[in-house]
Design an enzyme around this catalytic site. Sequence first.
Site, mmCIF file in Angstrom:
data_model
loop_
_atom_site.group_PDB
_atom_site.id
_atom_site.type_symbol
_atom_site.label_atom_id
_atom_site.label_comp_id
_atom_site.label_asym_id
_atom_site.label_seq_id
_atom_site.Cartn_x
_atom_site.Cartn_y
_atom_site.Cartn_z
ATOM 1 N N LYS A 172 0.867 -1.176 0.000
ATOM 2 C CA LYS A 172 0.000 0.000 0.000
ATOM 3 C C LYS A 172 0.908 1.232 0.000
ATOM 4 O O LYS A 172 1.467 1.616 1.024
ATOM 5 C CB LYS A 172 -0.919 -0.011 1.236
ATOM 6 C CG LYS A 172 -2.083 0.993 1.137
ATOM 7 C CD LYS A 172 -1.611 2.376 1.516
ATOM 8 C CE LYS A 172 -2.732 3.412 1.426
ATOM 9 N NZ LYS A 172 -2.184 4.792 1.498
ATOM 10 N N GLY A 199 6.329 5.630 8.642
ATOM 11 C CA GLY A 199 5.484 6.812 8.651
ATOM 12 C C GLY A 199 5.445 7.464 10.016
ATOM 13 O O GLY A 199 6.406 7.404 10.783
ATOM 14 N N SER A 200 4.313 8.042 10.327
ATOM 15 C CA SER A 200 4.189 8.852 11.539
ATOM 16 C C SER A 200 3.825 8.022 12.762
ATOM 17 O O SER A 200 3.262 6.927 12.649
ATOM 18 C CB SER A 200 3.123 9.926 11.333
ATOM 19 O OG SER A 200 1.829 9.342 11.309
ATOM 20 N N THR A 211 -0.115 7.380 13.178
ATOM 21 C CA THR A 211 -0.588 6.303 12.301
ATOM 22 C C THR A 211 -0.103 4.956 12.793
ATOM 23 O O THR A 211 -0.842 3.960 12.760
ATOM 24 C CB THR A 211 -0.115 6.549 10.855
ATOM 25 O OG1 THR A 211 -0.610 7.812 10.401
ATOM 26 C CG2 THR A 211 -0.632 5.456 9.922
ATOM 27 N N ALA A 212 1.129 4.891 13.267
ATOM 28 C CA ALA A 212 1.664 3.629 13.794
ATOM 29 C C ALA A 212 0.852 3.137 14.980
ATOM 30 O O ALA A 212 0.625 1.923 15.124
ATOM 31 C CB ALA A 212 3.121 3.808 14.200
ATOM 32 N N GLU A 220 9.013 1.862 11.427
ATOM 33 C CA GLU A 220 10.074 2.867 11.338
ATOM 34 C C GLU A 220 9.369 4.211 11.303
ATOM 35 O O GLU A 220 8.677 4.544 10.342
ATOM 36 C CB GLU A 220 10.923 2.647 10.085
ATOM 37 C CG GLU A 220 12.221 3.422 10.109
ATOM 38 C CD GLU A 220 12.146 4.731 9.358
ATOM 39 O OE1 GLU A 220 12.029 5.782 10.039
ATOM 40 O OE2 GLU A 220 12.208 4.719 8.136
ATOM 41 N N CYS A 273 13.698 11.052 7.051
ATOM 42 C CA CYS A 273 13.467 10.658 8.439
ATOM 43 C C CYS A 273 14.739 10.687 9.272
ATOM 44 O O CYS A 273 14.707 10.977 10.468
ATOM 45 C CB CYS A 273 12.821 9.266 8.488
ATOM 46 S SG CYS A 273 13.809 7.961 7.707
ATOM 47 N N GLU A 290 8.774 16.542 15.208
ATOM 48 C CA GLU A 290 9.298 16.374 13.848
ATOM 49 C C GLU A 290 8.591 17.326 12.891
ATOM 50 O O GLU A 290 7.375 17.305 12.752
ATOM 51 C CB GLU A 290 9.114 14.933 13.391
ATOM 52 C CG GLU A 290 9.724 14.655 12.033
ATOM 53 C CD GLU A 290 9.591 13.198 11.626
ATOM 54 O OE1 GLU A 290 10.568 12.628 11.119
ATOM 55 O OE2 GLU A 290 8.491 12.635 11.807
#
Length: 487
Positions: free
Chosen positions: A181, A234-235, A238-239, A256, A289, A384
């Site tokens: 995805k 990602g963020s 969301t994780a 990550e 990142c 971030e």
Amino acid sequence: MSEHTITVAGVAVDTRHWIGGERVASTQTFPDVSPIDGSTIGEISRGTAMEAAAAVAAAKAAFPAWAATSRAQRARILHAIADGVEKRIEELAIVETTDNGALLRSHRRGVMPRVAHNFRFFADWLLQLDHEDFDTRGHTNHVSWDPAGPCVLITPWNAPLMLATWKVAPALAAGNTVVLKPAEWSPLTASLLADIAAEAGLPAGVLNLVQGYGSEIGDALTSHPDVRRISFTGSVPTAKRIAASAAAHLTPLSLELGGKSPLLVFADADLDLAVDLAVEQYDNAGQVCLAGTRLLVEESVAEEFTRRFVEKASGLKQGDPRDEATDIGPNIHPRQLEKIDGFVRRALAAGARAVIGGHRGDGQYYAPTLLTDVAQDSEIVQEEVFGPVLTLQTFTDEETAVRLANGTRFGLAATVFTGDPERAERVTARLVAGTVWVNCFFVRDLQAPFGGSRLSGVGREGGTWSFDFYCDVKNTVTAPKGWKDHG
């Protein structure tokens, strides 16, 4: 040409999903917009829970045969995929630059060759993957890596194809099937990868592609009972949602996540080197990142470091990423640009000083920015930004340097500049980070472990660590006696 095909800089790209070896269209689409000029590149099939379920079903159906495929044959197909990537480097480069705004020269010379290398590395590592048998009271222990099953791989927009293949290659090498995805802001090269993989002979259903918004298809993928591994870049927010979704079936995760990495410069460092690599933190418009966005400089050299930094950074050319002379391209999306600008405006209102930058440019461009007079507990130091924004703080001793470096919720990477090897050893031993560079930056070997500490991630991938994640690692213990005579 199909109604579902768009042309990007002369390259044909299918806008449909790739499920079970076939192109599948959705009833709805979403616009893919180029950050270079804000133009709509095309309308992309917008997946739903139905397409997500179909992709997992296809991966599940293809898994037994692919898992049973010999290591040598899997490796041959991965090398064939790498061959296909290398034949299309120019096409992949221009499509990705158009899609996400990163420098075309970087895609040509570094990123797309790395995509091919991802497949070659894990193909070769698969063939040497082994653990020496060992003895326990006369019994033989044999370690093996069994394919886990269908994997859901959710990838970011800042280096779309490279980071996708960093996950796809080891998952396939391990004998798993994949549902990929890609990020909705940069989906196009993932579609080209599906074509390349099919042309290389990857069986139908082994690699599946579902496009769309995470809010609409994410849970259908990450909560599916047939999914055996989830890897996400990602963020942090969301994780957390993915982890909650995966918890129902205890699906193993590799995450990550964000970074707020320190770049420490001691007075005994090579200042020219430190300045050069500090300015490199603006690479990809700050959308990296691992970037060392918090410059921590020893007080006695801070003025000189800042002077050299400003001189070097002022020479950067910001503009069209397709121009060979450009150093910094646009930020990916208007929402991201607004986020970056919001961080800087709030920092300035709180008393920070912009040594350079501190404002938007035209379109989706943000001026390279360096902020000083920032407090350790301020938002701009703690959160971030993911844009071309750096902060600079000073320290007077090692203890303070380490305290400042470790003083966030993150722990993805750190960079240290010093001329004293003993100091380097002392400081790096105390830094909380998954990767530490000493007098260098962004030196990455695929056999090294990669991942973050604290809120920067869960788990490690790379080399054998990737196979440890994408496989069920088995130990078989055999007794020395008990065999019947089959002679």
